[in-house]
Each structure stands twice: as structure tokens, then as C-alpha cells.
Design an enzyme around this catalytic site. Structure first.
Site, PDB file in Angstrom:
ATOM      1  N   TYR A 221      25.263 -50.330   0.758  1.00 33.13           N
ATOM      2  CA  TYR A 221      25.899 -50.634   2.046  1.00 33.13           C
ATOM      3  C   TYR A 221      27.036 -49.669   2.343  1.00 33.13           C
ATOM      4  O   TYR A 221      27.139 -49.144   3.458  1.00 33.13           O
ATOM      5  CB  TYR A 221      26.410 -52.076   2.037  1.00 33.13           C
ATOM      6  CG  TYR A 221      27.056 -52.524   3.327  1.00 33.13           C
ATOM      7  CD1 TYR A 221      26.287 -52.872   4.424  1.00 33.13           C
ATOM      8  CD2 TYR A 221      28.445 -52.610   3.438  1.00 33.13           C
ATOM      9  CE1 TYR A 221      26.872 -53.287   5.617  1.00 33.13           C
ATOM     10  CE2 TYR A 221      29.039 -53.029   4.610  1.00 33.13           C
ATOM     11  CZ  TYR A 221      28.254 -53.372   5.697  1.00 33.13           C
ATOM     12  OH  TYR A 221      28.849 -53.776   6.864  1.00 33.13           O
TER      13      TYR A 221
ATOM     14  N   THR B  75      33.065 -63.944  10.027  1.00 33.64           N
ATOM     15  CA  THR B  75      31.903 -64.153  10.888  1.00 33.64           C
ATOM     16  C   THR B  75      30.935 -65.077  10.158  1.00 33.64           C
ATOM     17  O   THR B  75      31.163 -65.468   9.012  1.00 33.64           O
ATOM     18  CB  THR B  75      31.177 -62.824  11.201  1.00 33.64           C
ATOM     19  OG1 THR B  75      30.599 -62.316   9.984  1.00 33.64           O
ATOM     20  CG2 THR B  75      32.133 -61.794  11.785  1.00 33.64           C
TER      21      THR B  75
ATOM     22  N   ASP C 198      13.880 -54.278  17.387  1.00 27.22           N
ATOM     23  CA  ASP C 198      14.042 -53.927  15.981  1.00 27.22           C
ATOM     24  C   ASP C 198      14.564 -52.499  15.971  1.00 27.22           C
ATOM     25  O   ASP C 198      13.808 -51.555  16.219  1.00 27.22           O
ATOM     26  CB  ASP C 198      12.699 -54.016  15.259  1.00 27.22           C
ATOM     27  CG  ASP C 198      12.787 -53.639  13.778  1.00 27.22           C
ATOM     28  OD1 ASP C 198      13.853 -53.156  13.342  1.00 27.22           O
ATOM     29  OD2 ASP C 198      11.785 -53.816  13.069  1.00 27.22           O
TER      30      ASP C 198
END
Length: 248
Positions: free
Chosen positions: A141, A176, A53
Site C-alpha cells: 500500500y 472513516t 471499475d
């Protein structure tokens, strides 16, 4: 055999990069939050797997503890949560920034000694074209990826004395698994691809090639953010001209 570690490597750009590094003769660690998926990918491409993580320092430290000599680190793990800025919660903000920005910082810091072990190594971060062209509706983002670009430059300066090069790629429109739900309309895709100078959306393998070029060559290049976007981010004026003439 030189060792490379790629985060977020179970699928998408990370997987393509890990596979490309294997083909270039590197021993590769496929690192991912999804440990089972990492194991599957590693088995399929001939690599090792690790669960990590990147937003958790203890998890990062545990992975780094077993690595004493590293040639390449690719900080690819990312988090995308759409939403209007006016609706962004503190939890939303931290999820995106912790993975996209804190992750590369922690991974690089904890693996710096291993990267410097043989006189230096290479780090490649994965930013985004949205770092330079903010996209409405993508929450924070774009902000996070802009921070990745800035971090890349700062890290390049700080780690250079140890022989560590730090660069980044900024992918544009790439097909993707993560983007499949937004790229499923053939007619819409055709219209979108017509706006890209090279005439198509990119593939994960296109980004992997750029990452590997920065990681395994380009010995005198550091602190750079390479746009891998088919020319999309430099196409503003031609698009305006087409709009003015009624061409779009």
C-alpha cells in the site's frame, strides 16, 4: 453548472468530497465499483451515480464516453490489503496497484479531453501519508501511494499544456468506515491522538475540504501533494525528544 466526478464516492472520503462539491454548486457524479451504494449516496446528497471499475479500462472508457465537459476529477478510489512484504503475492500486488495507481492513470487519460474542453480543469488524486512514511505490515500500500504522488507530478507536467492542473492530497490518520475496526479502542485512540500535533484524528470532511480547495481554487498550483495529517508527518523530532526524556 460545472461537472465534477469523484471515484470511490459511495462512502468515506469520496462521499464527503462529493457532498462538499455539491454544496459548492457543482453537478456531481458519484462513481463507485459498488453501483447500488453509489445510487444511494447520489440520492442522499443530490448527485448522479455511475458504476465504474477504475482498474478496468473498458469500464473507465464506458463512463468517460458519456462526458464531454468536466471541470473536476477526483481520483479517490483505493484498495488496502495489509500483509508483510515477504508474504505479498502477485495477485495481492496487482489488486493494490491496479486500483490505486492504474486507476488514476486510466481515469485521467480517458477524461483528459473533457477536462480540457473549456480551457482546462482540475484533477486531485488521493495519496496517503504512508507515501512518505512507510507503515510496516501494510503490504504494498505504501509503495502504491508513493507511486500516486509521483504520478501526480508527472501528470501535472504532461497535462499542463492543455490547461489541466493535477494535484494530490496525502491524508494522515482519518476516521472513516474503512478504519473503524482499527480505531475502536477509546484508550488507544487517546494515546494515538496525543501524538498528532493538532490533537485529533482527521475526519473525511477535513480531507474533502482540502480536495475542494485544490480542485476549485488554487489556479496557479499544480504538481503538489498536500499533506492533510494534522502535522503528524512532521512530528518525528518532537516524538524522539519526548522518548529520550521518558515522556512517552
Amino acid at each position: 453548472m460545472a461537472l465534477a466526478l469523484v471515484t470511490g464516492a459511495a462512502r468515506g472520503i469520496g462521499r464527503a468530497t462529493a457532498a462538499r462539491l455539491v454544496s459548492a454548486g457543482y453537478e456531481v457524479i458519484v462513481a463507485d465499483l459498488d453501483g447500488a451504494a453509489a445510487e444511494t449516496t447520489a440520492s442522499e446528497i443530490g448527485a448522479k451515480a455511475a458504476q465504474v471499475d477504475v482498474a478496468d479500462e473498458a469500464s473507465v472508457a464506458a463512463v468517460a464516453a458519456g462526458i464531454s465537459d468536466l471541470a473536476v476529477l477526483v481520483n479517490n478510489a483505493g484498495m488496502y490489503l495489509p500483509g508483510k512484504l515477504a508474504d505479498v503475492t502477485t495477485e495481492h500486488f496487482h489488486k493494490v496497484f491496479d486500483v490505486n495507481v492504474l486507476g488514476p492513470l486510466l481515469m485521467t487519460r480517458h477524461l483528459a479531453d473533457a477536462l480540457a474542453a473549456n480551457g482546462g480543469g482540475a484533477v486531485v488524486n488521493v495519496a496517503s501519508m504512508s507515501a512518505f512514511m512507510p507503515v510496516p505490515g501494510t503490504g504494498v500500500y505504501s509503495m502504491a501511494k508513493a507511486a500516486v504522488a509521483s504520478y501526480t507530478e508527472a501528470a501535472a507536467l504532461e497535462y499542463a499544456p492543455r490547461g489541466i492542473r493535477v494535484n494530490a492530497v496525502a491524508p494522515g490518520r482519518i476516521s472513516t468506515e474503512m478504519t473503524a475496526d482499527r480505531q475502536g479502542d477509546p484508550a488507544r485512540e487517546a494515546r494515538t491522538n496525543a501524538l498528532i500535533p493538532l490533537g485529533r484524528s482527521g475526519l473525511a470532511e477535513d480531507v474533502a475540504e482540502a480536495i475542494c480547495a485544490l480542485a476549485t481554487g488554487a489556479a496557479y498550483v499544480t504538481g503538489q501533494v498536500l499533506r492533510v495529517d494534522g502535522g503528524l508527518t512532521i512530528n518525528t523530532v518532537p516524538l524522539l525528544q519526548a522518548a529520550q526524556s521518558g515522556g512517552i
